[in-house]
Design a protein around this motif. Structure first.
Motif, PDB file in Angstrom:
ATOM      1  N   ASN A   5       0.706  -1.108   0.034  1.00 35.66           N
ATOM      2  CA  ASN A   5       0.092   0.176  -0.018  1.00 35.66           C
ATOM      3  C   ASN A   5       0.840   1.347   0.038  1.00 35.66           C
ATOM      4  OD1 ASN A   5      -2.138   2.008   2.001  1.00 35.66           O
ATOM      5  ND2 ASN A   5      -2.946   0.842   0.293  1.00 35.66           N
TER       6      ASN A   5
ATOM      7  N   PHE B 202      -2.037   1.860   5.106  1.00 38.61           N
ATOM      8  CA  PHE B 202      -2.408   0.318   5.110  1.00 38.61           C
ATOM      9  C   PHE B 202      -3.379   0.005   3.936  1.00 38.61           C
ATOM     10  CE2 PHE B 202       0.053  -0.437   8.930  1.00 38.61           C
ATOM     11  CZ  PHE B 202      -0.330   0.295  10.068  1.00 38.61           C
TER      12      PHE B 202
ATOM     13  N   VAL C  66      -5.714   5.131  -0.335  1.00 40.39           N
ATOM     14  CA  VAL C  66      -5.254   4.207  -1.454  1.00 40.39           C
ATOM     15  C   VAL C  66      -5.911   2.762  -0.936  1.00 40.39           C
ATOM     16  CG1 VAL C  66      -3.329   3.303  -2.400  1.00 40.39           C
ATOM     17  CG2 VAL C  66      -3.376   5.643  -1.816  1.00 40.39           C
TER      18      VAL C  66
ATOM     19  N   LEU D 215      -7.853   1.378   0.675  1.00 39.46           N
ATOM     20  CA  LEU D 215      -8.935   1.258   1.935  1.00 39.46           C
ATOM     21  C   LEU D 215      -8.291   2.295   2.580  1.00 39.46           C
ATOM     22  CD1 LEU D 215      -7.940  -2.362   2.569  1.00 39.46           C
ATOM     23  CD2 LEU D 215     -10.309  -1.800   2.736  1.00 39.46           C
TER      24      LEU D 215
HETATM   25  K   LIG Z   1      -4.612   3.160   2.727  1.00 41.58           K
END
Ligand SMILES: [K+]
Ligand SMILES: NC(=O)C1=CN([C@@H]2O[C@H](COP(=O)(O)OP(=O)(O)OC[C@H]3O[C@@H](n4cnc5c(N)ncnc54)[C@H](O)[C@@H]3O)[C@@H](O)[C@H]2O)[C@@H](O)CC1
Ligand SMILES: Nc1ncnc2c1ncn2[C@@H]1O[C@H](COP(=O)(O)OP(=O)(O)O)[C@@H](O)[C@H]1O
Length: 528
Positions: free
Chosen positions: A61, A135, A164, A166
């Motif tokens: 991520n 994350f 990004v 989530l």
């Molecule tokens: K994220």
């Protein structure tokens, strides 16, 4: 549109590389580029000199975040990357993108301890945009320690924030945040939406959701036979019952709505009217004799039928035969709105259900009657759609509403399969679970709909759609979507507090028409 878990998404990523030879760094590059395109749209294409802070974690991520950083840098933005890991801790594709970014002269600010927080806090004061790449699907449990402090600091800054894949701190599979979680202005998720982005509280942390294609082959996605879906306007449009130019009432079915009792005539009136609004040809409201006159007054297009009642005015067991007789000429039964929990009525429900020859929507007090003996559900019965809210579901399975809310999807799927019914579990992000294991999540609706009678309207809509020939599972999913969309239209006009169940009836036509027009159904008939 399929919904996936973190594991399913990881499997897609791996198979894209191993089976289809798409290098993982290409997937990461595509992911980063889709985020940059989304950011450009956010800035109406004026990216130059924009101050963008990118918070990167140590995994892929974070790698996506570094792809974003280098492209924004290239496009003239003022970029600062705050790295919640030591550069040497980064591996693989993420490490590669770090090194490219650095070779381009990109600046990295370590975020490894409390002492680094202040610099980030100051930078946040001047930021035009925050990119959350801490994350993604690799996150589990609760953000703690420094990541938790960074997430809290970003939220406190109240800057526009794009997540990004989530919002960091959110569990992809459950939509739960056990610790601090990024409150995103919008989220760009890759390939397919994750379940956690579309159920509460995850949906609220996600903000506006964009699903970005990163080049995972569609053939690979289809081969996975996912069985969890997000309801979309396109799917709902494709399910709308068609109306031929030569159509007549009989073609669109006859709903028998059984319910009502002293003081609860509104529920059956709402449900019966909603069935007509959903397009049923004919609707009869069968109610205790004592309130029959009231229904006659309350409704016009709905036909009514007086039934035997107890001395107290509730449907009695003697109503069984007249109902069965009436059903011989009907296509669907809507059972429950305003029924009451009178013992005689409870007995009536339990004797009626096993004798049904037509599909039925079972709601409200009919569900409460069933809760006294769910063996009817595990026995032989016709096609049923159960529409419990969490409290009714809790009674049906002998648990608490809180417990139901903790495990909405699993509970809905378990009992849809066990009872071989369509189980529609109401609430924010209603779940429609089919007996064959397929499940749908409805994204429409709002808390303005948490008002008396709103569920009765849904019952009527679903029955009305079934009367027009839709399969019970499709009628339940489409009904939930239309019901929630009507609630969203009503909120836009009336606000959330003032919204009444009756308003849903008034806004339903506009919602159906929007879908029809987009589907070209009306145009197809050569009508205006
Ligand atoms: K994220
Ligand atoms: N080929 C791929 O795998 C692709 C992955 N992509 C990105 O990669 C992400 C998944 O990356 P990763 O699997 O590396 O993991 P993440 O980058 O989501 O998470 C980073 C690390 O955080 C750690 N972590 C998990 N829970 C934590 C907690 N509660 N507190 C502190 N640390 C915790 C884990 O060790 C994990 O490796 C996706 O969300 C997506 O953004 C995309 O680039 C598309 C391609
Ligand atoms: N916060 C919310 N967000 C979206 N929809 C909601 C929310 N609260 C309630 N609803 C919807 O409103 C309806 C409430 O139904 P129900 O609880 O049966 O009301 P009643 O029993 O009064 O008819 C359901 O369709 C539910 O999904």
């Amino acid at each position: 549109m399929y919904l996936v878990t973190a594991a399913e998404m990881g499997q897609l990523d791996r198979l894209a590389s191993s089976e289809y030879l798409v290098p993982s760094i290409v997937l990461m590059e595509n992911a980063g580029l889709r985020v940059v395109e989304s950011i450009r749209r956010h800035f109406q294409d004026r990216v130059k000199n924009r101050r963008v802070l990118i918070f990167c974690g140590k995994g892929n991520n974070g790698g996506d975040g570094l792809v974003v950083a280098r492209h924004l840098l290239n496009q003239g933005a003022e970029v600062k990357v705050f790295l919640l890991a030591r550069p040497e801790d980064l591996r693989g594709d993420a490490r590669t993108n770090l090194e490219i970014y650095q070779k381009m002269g990109g600046r990295i600010f370590p975020l490894l301890g409390e002492s680094h927080l202040q610099r980030a806090d100051i930078a946040l004061l001047y930021a035009d945009l925050v990119v959350d790449a801490i994350f993604g699907t690799g996150f589990k449990g609760a953000a703690m320690g420094l990541p938790a402090a960074v997430i809290t600091m970003i939220n406190k800054a109240h800057r526009d924030t794009v997540a990004v894949d989530l919002p960091s701190g959110l569990e992809a599979d459950t939509g739960r945040a056990f610790g601090p979680c990024i409150q995103a202005t919008w989220t760009v998720t890759f390939a397919l939406p994750k379940l956690g982005l579309v159920v509460e509280p995850g949906a609220s942390y996600t903000g506006r959701l964009e699903v970005a294609d990163i080049g995972i082959p569609q053939k690979l996605i289809d081969s996975q036979r996912f069985n969890l879906h997000l309801l979309t306007p396109a799917w709902c449009r494709s399910c709308l019952p068609k109306r031929e130019a030569s159509g007549h009432k009989g073609l669109y079915g006859h709903v028998l709505a059984v319910g009502g009792s002293p003081g609860l005539t509104g529920a059956i009136a709402l449900a019966a009217t909603a069935a007509l609004r959903a397009g049923a040809g004919l609707v009869t409201a069968a109610v205790p004799r004592g309130v029959h006159g009231i229904l006659e007054m309350k409704t016009t297009e709905v036909m009514t039928c007086p039934l035997p009642e107890t001395p107290g005015g509730y449907l009695s067991r003697e109503a069984l035969d007249p109902i069965v007789e009436r059903l011989a000429a009907c296509d669907v039964l809507a059972l429950g709105p305003g029924l009451s929990r009178d013992p005689a009525t409870v007995e009536l429900v339990k004797e009626l259900l096993p004798r049904l020859k037509v599909p039925a929507v079972v709601d409200a007090d009919a569900l409460n009657a069933l809760a006294t003996d769910t063996s009817i559900l595990t026995g032989d019965h016709g096609p049923l759609v159960l529409t419990p809210h969490p409290g009714e579901m809790a009674r049906l399975v002998g648990t608490t509403a809180a417990r139901v809310q903790e495990d909405r999807l699993e509970i809905a799927r378990k009992y849809a399969r066990e009872w071989q019914v369509v189980l529609l579990l109401k609430g924010a992000r209603t779940i429609i679970a089919w007996p064959d294991g397929q499940a749908y999540i409805n994204p429409t609706g709002n808390s303005g709909m948490a008002t008396a009678g709103s569920g009765d309207v849904l019952t009527g809509i679903i029955a009305g759609l079934m009367a027009q020939g839709l399969e019970p599972g499709v009628a339940a999913a489409l009904g939930a979507f239309l019901h929630g969309a009507a609630g969203d239209e009503a909120r836009a006009s009336l606000g959330q507090h003032a919204l009444l169940a009756g308003d849903l009836l008034n806004f339903l036509p506009a919602v159906c028409r929007n879908l029809e027009v987009e589907a070209g159904v009306t145009a197809g008939l050569g009508r205006d």
